[in-house]
Design a protein around this motif. Structure first.
Motif, short mmCIF file in Angstrom:
data_model
loop_
_atom_site.label_atom_id
_atom_site.label_comp_id
_atom_site.label_asym_id
_atom_site.label_seq_id
_atom_site.Cartn_x
_atom_site.Cartn_y
_atom_site.Cartn_z
N VAL A 95 8.03 4.22 13.48
CA VAL A 95 8.19 2.43 13.37
C VAL A 95 8.49 2.47 15.60
CG1 VAL A 95 10.64 2.11 13.39
CG2 VAL A 95 9.35 3.09 11.91
N ARG A 98 4.33 2.78 17.41
CA ARG A 98 3.14 1.61 15.91
C ARG A 98 1.93 2.83 16.94
NH1 ARG A 98 5.27 -2.16 13.36
NH2 ARG A 98 6.85 -1.84 13.34
N MET A 157 2.94 6.95 -3.60
CA MET A 157 2.61 4.85 -4.39
C MET A 157 2.14 3.90 -3.34
SD MET A 157 4.43 5.62 -8.41
CE MET A 157 4.20 4.31 -8.72
N ILE A 158 3.91 4.02 -2.98
CA ILE A 158 3.44 2.70 -2.09
C ILE A 158 2.83 2.51 -1.63
CG2 ILE A 158 5.13 3.14 -0.60
CD1 ILE A 158 7.10 1.36 -0.54
N SER A 160 -0.51 3.61 -1.51
CA SER A 160 -1.36 3.33 -2.59
C SER A 160 -1.65 1.98 -2.80
CB SER A 160 -1.99 4.83 -3.76
OG SER A 160 -0.88 4.63 -4.92
N TYR A 161 -0.14 1.40 -3.42
CA TYR A 161 -0.33 0.23 -3.41
C TYR A 161 -0.37 -1.35 -2.30
CZ TYR A 161 0.43 1.89 -8.22
OH TYR A 161 0.38 2.51 -9.36
N ALA A 162 -0.29 -0.50 -1.12
CA ALA A 162 0.39 -2.07 -0.27
C ALA A 162 -0.78 -2.26 0.22
CB ALA A 162 0.04 -1.36 0.80
N PRO A 163 -1.33 -3.25 0.31
CA PRO A 163 -2.19 -4.82 0.78
C PRO A 163 -3.15 -4.23 1.61
CG PRO A 163 -0.82 -6.24 1.03
CD PRO A 163 -0.35 -4.74 1.28
N LYS A 167 -0.12 -2.36 7.04
CA LYS A 167 1.70 -2.42 5.62
C LYS A 167 1.33 -0.96 4.60
CE LYS A 167 1.72 -7.00 5.06
NZ LYS A 167 2.67 -7.30 5.38
N ILE A 170 3.28 1.28 7.75
CA ILE A 170 4.75 -0.04 7.76
C ILE A 170 6.07 0.92 6.39
CG2 ILE A 170 4.49 -2.08 7.01
CD1 ILE A 170 6.46 -0.76 10.42
N TYR A 171 5.23 0.60 5.64
CA TYR A 171 6.21 0.88 3.96
C TYR A 171 5.98 1.88 3.41
CZ TYR A 171 4.76 -3.98 2.54
OH TYR A 171 4.48 -5.35 2.59
N ALA A 174 9.06 3.04 6.22
CA ALA A 174 10.30 2.68 5.51
C ALA A 174 11.29 3.62 4.29
CB ALA A 174 10.28 0.97 4.85
N MET A 175 10.12 4.07 4.15
CA MET A 175 10.37 4.95 2.16
C MET A 175 10.52 6.44 3.29
SD MET A 175 10.95 5.01 -1.06
CE MET A 175 11.51 5.64 -1.80
#
Lengths: 266, 224
Positions: A95, A98, A157-158, A160-163, A167, A170-171, A174-175
């Motif tokens: 974070v 980067r 999961m977050i 592998s589903y990120a676009p 992303k 960074i997601y 966050a998690m």
């Protein structure tokens, strides 16, 4: 046509590495191969560890041989917590800095951590069935571990589903941060949760005090072994991610080159 | 301070206005909450004695599931017409966006719960007029909306967002859920091991913690 020169160089490097030599484990191209050395050390430690667990450690007077699974279960659980701590630290570093390496470290640690904590849960259940006569009890420690498992599965999961990979990074960060902070809160909240009755649990920390000397040293050795295994696997996973990123770059430049060939006027 | 509060008010008013005109969220949440209670009634085959024991659980499962549905919608609206990009481009701080969206979710959920609570009280035979119970609902809903707003902003950007949100939301919100159920048990006069007034301050502490972490992470997540 412009991309063709760029892609020839890596191809030759990959071809060069196809033949395996034992000496490559220690030194490659005149440099010390850190990953190879760690693999050797971990492999030797694992073998010694198996010997320690099955031959050196005394058989438990009450539980018998089933107690030996503890030398796998406890180190796996503790080492997975170390992995999740690494996810947390690497996420914070990502974070603020980067840099991709921090994200790779967080991702690799989370994946290995999930594998280890899954094994810890499974070995725990195998141990619990003959000892508690139940596969599962909702004790604070078990509940927290299960929530921990859920949080880091959600982390994967977050990602592998990120676009897009940026992303996902960074997601994931966050998690990684909120998940670790949450684990502390979860631990305390289920501790005060009166839903479970306080049973005398033979937990990792409570247990070491009652272990005899040999058992404790075998346990400590096993922890060291699994820590080495964790470090090696994380390094290997990060190297794999580097390769994936390189390949993605090569494919990108190939596509661009092909597109430029297809449109003559471009 | 006005610079900070005014955008929150505007965002909140915008969501309320949309809701007043469409009325799709609150009404569907109400019906959903009722359905959950009916399903539980059949799933547990609840006898009067059992009902008093499981009431806090049913209440909070209904509220939590309705909450997740509300959170799912929170950013879908922003995403559909590119509203989120507009919000991010407008000269207001990320914190204002976060608190504005969280406040809207908080108010919608409180509204739904305010209507559902008397109905549940009638169906499940308990007295809703308890200061502890109402404070519990307010505090737990605050926690839900804060954590939910963050994860809604994340999951709306991903594939299969309807599934991802509960998967992210429930493990993280678990402390608040445990606190809410236990505190409700106290309020309804059930037997608890923990002394009175233990869970309410704890719920407040969880809220404060999530408020700090989530609004910080939100500003990082949306800046991309």
């Amino acid at each position: 046509m412009a991309g063709t020169e760029e892609i020839q160089q890596p191809t030759s490097e990959i071809a060069f590495q196809s033949k395996f030599r034992w000496s490559d484990m220690i030194r490659v191209d005149g440099r010390i191969n850190l990953r190879g050395c760690l693999l050797l050390v971990t492999g030797i430690l694992m073998l010694v560890n198996l010997y320690m667990i099955f031959m050196v450690a005394p058989t438990d007077a009450v539980l018998g041989h089933v107690q030996r699974i503890f030398y796998f279960h406890v180190p796996l659980a503790i080492v997975s917590f170390v992995a999740f701590l690494a996810v947390f630290i690497a996420s914070i570093a990502y974070v603020f800095r980067r840099e991709t390496k921090w994200d790779n470290l967080a991702h690799a640690s989370a994946e290995i951590g999930v594998v280890f904590i899954t094994l810890a849960l499974v070995t725990g259940m195998i141990w619990a069935k003959p000892v508690w006569n139940a596969w599962w009890l909702w004790t604070p420690r078990l509940t927290t571990t299960l929530i921990l498992w859920l949080i880091y599965v959600a982390y994967l999961m977050i990602r592998s589903y990120a676009p897009s990979p940026s992303k996902a990074a960074i997601y994931g960060a966050a998690m990684g941060i909120i998940g670790f902070a949450d684990v502390v809160v979860v631990y305390f909240s289920v501790q005060w949760w009166p839903g479970i009755h306080p049973t005398p649990v033979v937990g990792p920390l409570a247990d070491t005090g009652s272990l005899d000397g040999t058992m404790r040293s075998v346990l400590l050795f096993s922890m060291l072994t699994f820590l080495a295994l964790l470090t090696y696997l994380i390094m290997e996973r990060m190297a794999l991610q580097d390769t994936v990123d390189q390949l993605r770059g090569i494919r990108f430049s190939l596509r661009r080159a092909a597109r430029q060939d297809a449109i003559p006027g471009d | 301070m006005n610079e900070f509060l005014r955008p929150i008010g505007v965002l909140l008013w915008k969501d309320i206005l949309i809701e007043l005109r469409s009325r799709d969220l609150v009404v569907s949440l109400l019906v959903f909450g009722l359905v959950v209670v009916v399903v539980f009634n059949f799933a547990l085959n609840a006898t009067p004695e059992l009902v008093t024991e499981v009431t806090p659980g049913i209440l909070w499962v209904a509220f939590a599931f309705a909450g997740v549905l509300a959170m799912n919608r929170a950013f879908v609206r922003e995403k559909e017409e590119g509203g989120l990009d507009g919000l991010l481009l407008s000269p207001i701080s990320r914190d204002s966006i976060f608190f504005g969206k969280a406040a809207a979710s908080f108010i919608f959920m409180l509204l739904v719960e305010a209507v559902l609570l008397p109905i549940f009280a009638g169906l499940l035979n308990f007295s809703p007029a308890s200061f502890t119970l109402i404070l519990t609902i307010v505090l737990a809903t605050l926690g839900f909306s804060v954590v939910g707003t963050l994860f809604s902003a994340i999951s709306v950007q991903t594939r299969s967002r309807e599934i991802l949100l509960p998967v992210l939301f429930f493990p993280v919100i678990l402390p608040v859920l445990v606190g809410a159920v236990e505190s409700t048990k106290q309020a309804l006069g059930g037997d608890t091991v923990v002394g009175l007034g233990h869970w309410l301050p704890l719920l407040g502490a969880f809220d404060a913690l999530f408020l700090v972490i989530c609004h910080w992470i939100f500003s990082i997540v949306v800046e991309e």
